[in-house]
Scaffold this motif. Sequence first.
Motif, PDB file in Angstrom:
ATOM      1  N   MET A  41       0.671  -1.277   0.101  1.00  0.00           N
ATOM      2  CA  MET A  41      -0.109   0.079  -0.043  1.00  0.00           C
ATOM      3  C   MET A  41       0.705   1.253  -0.067  1.00  0.00           C
ATOM      4  SD  MET A  41      -2.971  -0.053  -0.224  1.00  0.00           S
ATOM      5  CE  MET A  41      -4.682  -0.423   0.606  1.00  0.00           C
ATOM      6  N   ARG A  42       2.015   1.175   0.811  1.00  0.00           N
ATOM      7  CA  ARG A  42       2.714   2.396   0.790  1.00  0.00           C
ATOM      8  C   ARG A  42       3.340   2.798  -0.389  1.00  0.00           C
ATOM      9  NH1 ARG A  42       5.934   3.301   6.156  1.00  0.00           N
ATOM     10  NH2 ARG A  42       4.259   2.954   7.653  1.00  0.00           N
ATOM     11  N   TRP A  43       3.652   1.767  -1.507  1.00  0.00           N
ATOM     12  CA  TRP A  43       4.193   2.101  -2.795  1.00  0.00           C
ATOM     13  C   TRP A  43       3.269   2.933  -3.547  1.00  0.00           C
ATOM     14  CZ3 TRP A  43       1.950   0.036  -7.016  1.00  0.00           C
ATOM     15  CH2 TRP A  43       1.470  -1.350  -6.881  1.00  0.00           C
ATOM     16  N   ARG A  44       2.085   2.679  -3.403  1.00  0.00           N
ATOM     17  CA  ARG A  44       1.029   3.315  -4.259  1.00  0.00           C
ATOM     18  C   ARG A  44       1.082   4.922  -3.925  1.00  0.00           C
ATOM     19  NH1 ARG A  44      -4.249  -0.579  -3.774  1.00  0.00           N
ATOM     20  NH2 ARG A  44      -3.362  -2.151  -5.163  1.00  0.00           N
ATOM     21  N   TRP A  45       1.223   5.169  -2.462  1.00  0.00           N
ATOM     22  CA  TRP A  45       1.291   6.612  -1.935  1.00  0.00           C
ATOM     23  C   TRP A  45       2.455   7.059  -2.603  1.00  0.00           C
ATOM     24  CZ3 TRP A  45      -2.591   9.284  -0.892  1.00  0.00           C
ATOM     25  CH2 TRP A  45      -3.801   8.553  -0.423  1.00  0.00           C
ATOM     26  N   ALA A  46       3.625   6.422  -2.530  1.00  0.00           N
ATOM     27  CA  ALA A  46       4.976   7.065  -3.017  1.00  0.00           C
ATOM     28  C   ALA A  46       4.798   7.407  -4.459  1.00  0.00           C
ATOM     29  CB  ALA A  46       5.943   6.075  -2.805  1.00  0.00           C
ATOM     30  N   ILE A  47       3.998   6.494  -5.353  1.00  0.00           N
ATOM     31  CA  ILE A  47       4.165   6.709  -6.906  1.00  0.00           C
ATOM     32  C   ILE A  47       3.183   8.187  -6.843  1.00  0.00           C
ATOM     33  CG2 ILE A  47       3.259   5.892  -8.880  1.00  0.00           C
ATOM     34  CD1 ILE A  47       4.117   3.040  -8.153  1.00  0.00           C
ATOM     35  N   PHE A  48       1.911   8.120  -6.358  1.00  0.00           N
ATOM     36  CA  PHE A  48       1.216   9.249  -6.400  1.00  0.00           C
ATOM     37  C   PHE A  48       2.091  10.434  -5.901  1.00  0.00           C
ATOM     38  CE2 PHE A  48      -2.026  12.132  -4.383  1.00  0.00           C
ATOM     39  CZ  PHE A  48      -2.797  12.216  -5.537  1.00  0.00           C
ATOM     40  N   ALA A  49       2.631  10.610  -4.879  1.00  0.00           N
ATOM     41  CA  ALA A  49       3.296  11.702  -4.326  1.00  0.00           C
ATOM     42  C   ALA A  49       4.446  12.211  -5.242  1.00  0.00           C
ATOM     43  CB  ALA A  49       3.755  11.259  -2.849  1.00  0.00           C
ATOM     44  N   GLY A  50       5.154  10.988  -5.807  1.00  0.00           N
ATOM     45  CA  GLY A  50       6.063  11.371  -6.960  1.00  0.00           C
ATOM     46  C   GLY A  50       5.485  12.098  -8.065  1.00  0.00           C
ATOM     47  N   LEU A  51       4.407  11.442  -8.691  1.00  0.00           N
ATOM     48  CA  LEU A  51       3.655  12.040  -9.697  1.00  0.00           C
ATOM     49  C   LEU A  51       3.013  13.469  -9.395  1.00  0.00           C
ATOM     50  CD1 LEU A  51       1.505   9.269 -10.881  1.00  0.00           C
ATOM     51  CD2 LEU A  51       3.241  10.449 -12.347  1.00  0.00           C
ATOM     52  N   VAL A  52       2.889  14.044  -8.460  1.00  0.00           N
ATOM     53  CA  VAL A  52       2.234  15.098  -8.035  1.00  0.00           C
ATOM     54  C   VAL A  52       3.286  16.127  -7.974  1.00  0.00           C
ATOM     55  CG1 VAL A  52       1.166  16.522  -6.249  1.00  0.00           C
ATOM     56  CG2 VAL A  52       0.095  14.270  -6.696  1.00  0.00           C
ATOM     57  N   LEU A  53       4.595  15.343  -7.366  1.00  0.00           N
ATOM     58  CA  LEU A  53       5.619  16.368  -7.340  1.00  0.00           C
ATOM     59  C   LEU A  53       6.362  16.738  -8.604  1.00  0.00           C
ATOM     60  CD1 LEU A  53       7.702  17.705  -5.458  1.00  0.00           C
ATOM     61  CD2 LEU A  53       8.934  15.447  -5.309  1.00  0.00           C
ATOM     62  N   GLY A  54       6.402  15.599  -9.519  1.00  0.00           N
ATOM     63  CA  GLY A  54       6.710  15.823 -10.824  1.00  0.00           C
ATOM     64  C   GLY A  54       6.024  16.926 -11.764  1.00  0.00           C
ATOM     65  N   ILE A  55       4.615  16.761 -11.450  1.00  0.00           N
ATOM     66  CA  ILE A  55       3.716  17.709 -12.171  1.00  0.00           C
ATOM     67  C   ILE A  55       3.996  19.264 -11.806  1.00  0.00           C
ATOM     68  CG2 ILE A  55       1.404  18.330 -12.544  1.00  0.00           C
ATOM     69  CD1 ILE A  55       0.746  15.401 -12.770  1.00  0.00           C
ATOM     70  N   GLY A  56       4.207  19.160 -10.541  1.00  0.00           N
ATOM     71  CA  GLY A  56       4.465  20.478  -9.678  1.00  0.00           C
ATOM     72  C   GLY A  56       5.648  21.061 -10.138  1.00  0.00           C
ATOM     73  N   LEU A  57       6.717  20.336 -10.351  1.00  0.00           N
ATOM     74  CA  LEU A  57       7.932  20.768 -10.533  1.00  0.00           C
ATOM     75  C   LEU A  57       7.971  21.155 -12.004  1.00  0.00           C
ATOM     76  CD1 LEU A  57      11.018  21.184  -9.895  1.00  0.00           C
ATOM     77  CD2 LEU A  57      11.308  18.902 -10.526  1.00  0.00           C
ATOM     78  N   SER A  58       7.438  20.468 -12.971  1.00  0.00           N
ATOM     79  CA  SER A  58       7.474  20.746 -14.291  1.00  0.00           C
ATOM     80  C   SER A  58       6.456  22.045 -14.562  1.00  0.00           C
ATOM     81  CB  SER A  58       6.855  19.524 -15.161  1.00  0.00           C
ATOM     82  OG  SER A  58       5.553  19.462 -14.991  1.00  0.00           O
ATOM     83  N   TRP A  59       5.473  22.231 -13.924  1.00  0.00           N
ATOM     84  CA  TRP A  59       4.815  23.414 -14.160  1.00  0.00           C
ATOM     85  C   TRP A  59       5.505  24.700 -13.576  1.00  0.00           C
ATOM     86  CZ3 TRP A  59       3.484  26.916 -10.024  1.00  0.00           C
ATOM     87  CH2 TRP A  59       2.744  28.055 -10.406  1.00  0.00           C
ATOM     88  N   TRP A  60       6.406  24.477 -12.647  1.00  0.00           N
ATOM     89  CA  TRP A  60       7.323  25.574 -12.032  1.00  0.00           C
ATOM     90  C   TRP A  60       8.237  25.992 -12.884  1.00  0.00           C
ATOM     91  CZ3 TRP A  60       6.853  29.247  -8.092  1.00  0.00           C
ATOM     92  CH2 TRP A  60       7.736  29.729  -7.737  1.00  0.00           C
ATOM     93  N   VAL A  61       8.887  24.906 -13.582  1.00  0.00           N
ATOM     94  CA  VAL A  61       9.629  25.270 -14.427  1.00  0.00           C
ATOM     95  C   VAL A  61       9.516  26.059 -15.949  1.00  0.00           C
ATOM     96  CG1 VAL A  61      11.819  24.187 -15.854  1.00  0.00           C
ATOM     97  CG2 VAL A  61      11.443  23.538 -13.715  1.00  0.00           C
ATOM     98  N   SER A  62       8.414  25.534 -16.301  1.00  0.00           N
ATOM     99  CA  SER A  62       8.012  25.908 -17.482  1.00  0.00           C
ATOM    100  C   SER A  62       7.086  27.183 -17.462  1.00  0.00           C
ATOM    101  CB  SER A  62       6.790  24.839 -18.336  1.00  0.00           C
ATOM    102  OG  SER A  62       5.796  24.875 -17.336  1.00  0.00           O
TER     103      SER A  62
END
Length: 95
Positions: free
Chosen positions: A1-22
């Motif tokens: 179960m924890r790995w699902r939250w890690a994937i979700f958090a990674g996706l959210v962090l990646g999307i937020g970072l790409s928005w910030w950079v662009s």
Amino acid sequence: MRWRWAIFAGLVLGIGLSWWVSRDSPEQAQARRQRAEQAAAANAEDARPVLYRWRDADGMLQVTAQPPSGKDAGRKYERIDQQPRAGIEVHGNPD
């Protein structure tokens, strides 16, 4: 179960970072707005209905919807607004 939250958090962090950079900086956004306003003003100027006044090879005054072309291409011409501007304009010699 924890790995699902890690994937979700990674996706959210990646999307937020790409928005910030662009995203645009305030200076870039202002420059983009100014370019858009200049382009809109140029388009509005080109869209106004005009006539062209010029003299042909025989010296005859021509007023046409198109600038001189064909054998008269390259002649000097004047753009005349078909719809006069608001207000009074006086042109001519004081004689």
